[in-house]
Enzyme design. Structure first.
Site, PDB file in Angstrom:
ATOM      1  N   HIS A  18     -15.285  39.087  14.051  1.00  0.00           N
ATOM      2  CA  HIS A  18     -15.231  40.470  14.532  1.00  0.00           C
ATOM      3  C   HIS A  18     -16.482  41.259  14.150  1.00  0.00           C
ATOM      4  O   HIS A  18     -16.929  42.126  14.914  1.00  0.00           O
ATOM      5  CB  HIS A  18     -13.962  41.159  14.021  1.00  0.00           C
ATOM      6  CG  HIS A  18     -12.700  40.554  14.594  1.00  0.00           C
ATOM      7  ND1 HIS A  18     -11.497  40.571  13.956  1.00  0.00           N
ATOM      8  CD2 HIS A  18     -12.495  39.904  15.787  1.00  0.00           C
ATOM      9  CE1 HIS A  18     -10.580  39.966  14.715  1.00  0.00           C
ATOM     10  NE2 HIS A  18     -11.170  39.547  15.821  1.00  0.00           N
ATOM     11  N   SER A 102      -9.666  41.401  18.483  1.00  0.00           N
ATOM     12  CA  SER A 102     -10.809  41.483  19.408  1.00  0.00           C
ATOM     13  C   SER A 102     -10.541  42.437  20.588  1.00  0.00           C
ATOM     14  O   SER A 102     -11.452  43.181  20.991  1.00  0.00           O
ATOM     15  CB  SER A 102     -11.211  40.091  19.898  1.00  0.00           C
ATOM     16  OG  SER A 102     -10.112  39.375  20.398  1.00  0.00           O
ATOM     17  N   GLU A 120      -3.344  36.260  27.510  1.00  0.00           N
ATOM     18  CA  GLU A 120      -2.543  35.802  26.367  1.00  0.00           C
ATOM     19  C   GLU A 120      -1.306  35.095  26.905  1.00  0.00           C
ATOM     20  O   GLU A 120      -0.639  35.620  27.785  1.00  0.00           O
ATOM     21  CB  GLU A 120      -2.159  37.001  25.485  1.00  0.00           C
ATOM     22  CG  GLU A 120      -1.187  36.713  24.369  1.00  0.00           C
ATOM     23  CD  GLU A 120      -1.622  35.601  23.422  1.00  0.00           C
ATOM     24  OE1 GLU A 120      -2.755  35.623  22.901  1.00  0.00           O
ATOM     25  OE2 GLU A 120      -0.813  34.686  23.202  1.00  0.00           O
ATOM     26  N   ASP A 145      -3.187  31.717  31.598  1.00  0.00           N
ATOM     27  CA  ASP A 145      -3.788  30.682  30.767  1.00  0.00           C
ATOM     28  C   ASP A 145      -5.291  30.970  30.562  1.00  0.00           C
ATOM     29  O   ASP A 145      -6.032  31.143  31.528  1.00  0.00           O
ATOM     30  CB  ASP A 145      -3.587  29.335  31.468  1.00  0.00           C
ATOM     31  CG  ASP A 145      -4.285  28.220  30.734  1.00  0.00           C
ATOM     32  OD1 ASP A 145      -4.056  28.074  29.520  1.00  0.00           O
ATOM     33  OD2 ASP A 145      -5.089  27.519  31.357  1.00  0.00           O
ATOM     34  N   GLY A 146      -5.686  31.023  29.310  1.00  0.00           N
ATOM     35  CA  GLY A 146      -7.069  31.379  28.989  1.00  0.00           C
ATOM     36  C   GLY A 146      -8.085  30.396  29.540  1.00  0.00           C
ATOM     37  O   GLY A 146      -9.205  30.767  29.898  1.00  0.00           O
ATOM     38  N   ASP A 166     -11.515  32.266  22.181  1.00  0.00           N
ATOM     39  CA  ASP A 166     -11.037  32.211  20.797  1.00  0.00           C
ATOM     40  C   ASP A 166      -9.674  31.535  20.754  1.00  0.00           C
ATOM     41  O   ASP A 166      -8.657  32.163  20.420  1.00  0.00           O
ATOM     42  CB  ASP A 166     -10.961  33.671  20.278  1.00  0.00           C
ATOM     43  CG  ASP A 166     -10.566  33.758  18.825  1.00  0.00           C
ATOM     44  OD1 ASP A 166     -10.672  32.749  18.106  1.00  0.00           O
ATOM     45  OD2 ASP A 166     -10.150  34.857  18.406  1.00  0.00           O
TER      46      ASP A 166
HETATM   47  N1  SAM Z   1      -8.999  36.805  19.962  1.00  0.00           N
HETATM   48  C1  SAM Z   1      -7.979  37.314  19.049  1.00  0.00           C
HETATM   49  C2  SAM Z   1      -8.633  38.243  18.047  1.00  0.00           C
HETATM   50  O1  SAM Z   1      -9.787  37.980  17.640  1.00  0.00           O
HETATM   51  O2  SAM Z   1      -8.015  39.232  17.676  1.00  0.00           O
HETATM   52  C3  SAM Z   1      -7.233  36.220  18.354  1.00  0.00           C
HETATM   53  C4  SAM Z   1      -6.748  35.119  19.223  1.00  0.00           C
HETATM   54  S1  SAM Z   1      -5.836  33.868  18.434  1.00  0.00           S
HETATM   55  C5  SAM Z   1      -7.008  32.977  17.528  1.00  0.00           C
HETATM   56  C6  SAM Z   1      -5.493  32.786  19.779  1.00  0.00           C
HETATM   57  C7  SAM Z   1      -4.460  33.330  20.756  1.00  0.00           C
HETATM   58  O3  SAM Z   1      -4.434  32.474  21.900  1.00  0.00           O
HETATM   59  C8  SAM Z   1      -3.034  33.352  20.226  1.00  0.00           C
HETATM   60  O4  SAM Z   1      -2.531  34.657  20.347  1.00  0.00           O
HETATM   61  C9  SAM Z   1      -2.274  32.394  21.154  1.00  0.00           C
HETATM   62  O5  SAM Z   1      -0.954  32.817  21.436  1.00  0.00           O
HETATM   63  C10 SAM Z   1      -3.116  32.451  22.396  1.00  0.00           C
HETATM   64  N2  SAM Z   1      -3.019  31.282  23.291  1.00  0.00           N
HETATM   65  C11 SAM Z   1      -2.725  29.999  23.002  1.00  0.00           C
HETATM   66  N3  SAM Z   1      -2.857  29.234  24.089  1.00  0.00           N
HETATM   67  C12 SAM Z   1      -3.265  30.041  25.096  1.00  0.00           C
HETATM   68  C13 SAM Z   1      -3.614  29.833  26.460  1.00  0.00           C
HETATM   69  N4  SAM Z   1      -3.551  28.616  27.010  1.00  0.00           N
HETATM   70  N5  SAM Z   1      -4.030  30.888  27.189  1.00  0.00           N
HETATM   71  C14 SAM Z   1      -4.108  32.137  26.640  1.00  0.00           C
HETATM   72  N6  SAM Z   1      -3.786  32.386  25.357  1.00  0.00           N
HETATM   73  C15 SAM Z   1      -3.382  31.366  24.588  1.00  0.00           C
END
Ligand code: SAM
Length: 281
Positions: A18, A102, A120, A145-146, A166
């Site tokens: 961050h 983030s 998310e 899906d990310g 992330d």
């Molecule tokens: N970027 C955030 C921050 O810095 O505040 C933290 C993110 S955390 C490391 C990863 C997130 O990805 C989790 O909330 C998880 O539920 C989500 N996640 C897992 N698989 C995913 C997917 N296929 N697509 C989108 N989000 C996903």
């Protein structure tokens, strides 16, 4: 999907990521032209560290909880000040009212002309994310899906901006997915800034990701890593961020920031370390 970032929010890896995210966004703000932030794995957006999840692991205590002694008058302190201001006041234990994830960092630092896309997949995290940004017309929270988003949102209409990737690294193939996903997105949007976060458990995984970036056609990239303990110590001890098309000042800022972050967050004095690698001008 078991990972919940609420257990880890504000830990040393978050502070590292961050603090750098803030520097990247401030740099993007130097030009008036609008840009877009795409956060492919967004989490809840912000975290109440008094909640049971954060309390149970206590990870934040060795991350954001260690920032009380930052000397804002120092060179590193000046670079950290915008991040510290976003975190706001902390109690005697160093715990803020709300730790900004983030998405909230991006929301606070972007301007009226900028746009935000947050993806998310976890149902509860998504519900919290959607609630938090419902009133910000610049921001879209998507139950998407990310990995799909990474390819689908490149390039954004503004053609300027940041793709933050992330993932939770729950599954063994996530380094591969990150390398492949980046390659697809970069093929469509070679001028975007990409920030790819990773844990360093096996250094070969981090090296393979860096090799993939080096051979992707990217002209410039930075690989930053920070360790709070030597390899072999318990739990996650080392973390990294690869920034493709980094702001021109980010490398020199990292040389100021990382030693200070190590000193603040290492488990015992002298146990931590950092590394900075780059290619391109
Ligand atoms: N970027 C955030 C921050 O810095 O505040 C933290 C993110 S955390 C490391 C990863 C997130 O990805 C989790 O909330 C998880 O539920 C989500 N996640 C897992 N698989 C995913 C997917 N296929 N697509 C989108 N989000 C996903």
């Amino acid at each position: 999907m078991n990972y919940r970032h609420a257990f880890h929010a504000g830990n040393f890896a978050d502070v590292f990521k961050h603090a750098l995210l803030v520097r990247i966004l401030l740099y993007l703000n130097r030009k008036d032209a609008p840009y877009r932030v795409i956060d492919t794995h967004a989490g809840e957006g912000a975290y109440d560290l008094a909640r049971e999840e954060a309390d149970r692991t206590g990870e934040w205590r060795d991350g954001v909880g260690r920032l009380a002694s930052v000397d804002r008058a120092s060179e590193a302190g000046a670079l950290l000040t915008p991040y510290l201001d976003l975190i706001g006041a902390r109690d005697a234990d160093g715990r803020p009212d709300l730790y900004p994830g983030s998405p909230m960092i991006a929301q606070k630092l972007t301007r009226p002309q900028d746009r935000l896309v947050f993806c998310e997949k976890h149902p509860e995290a998504y519900a919290a994310l959607k609630r938090r940004f419902a009133r910000d017309r610049r921001a879209k929270a998507l139950d998407l899906d990310g990995w799909t988003a990474l390819g689908a949102f490149a390039p954004p209409p503004e053609r300027r901006g940041l793709m933050l990737v992330d993932p939770p690294f729950e599954a063994r193939d996530e380094f591969d997915r990150l390398a492949r996903g980046f390659s697809v997105a970069f093929g469509k949007w070679s001028t975007g800034v990409y920030a790819l976060w990773f844990p360093v458990k096996d250094p070969r995984d981090a090296q393979a990701l860096w090799d993939a970036v080096r051979t992707s056609g990217a002209q410039r990239a930075l690989r930053l890593e920070l360790a709070v303990a030597p390899p072999g110590d318990s739990g996650l001890t080392r973390t990294g961020l690869i920034v493709v098309n980094p702001p021109y000042v980010l490398g020199s800022e990292a040389f100021v920031l990382l030693p200070t972050l190590v000193r603040l967050m290492e488990r015992t004095p002298g146990a931590g370390g950092y590394s900075i690698q780059s290619f391109g001008d």
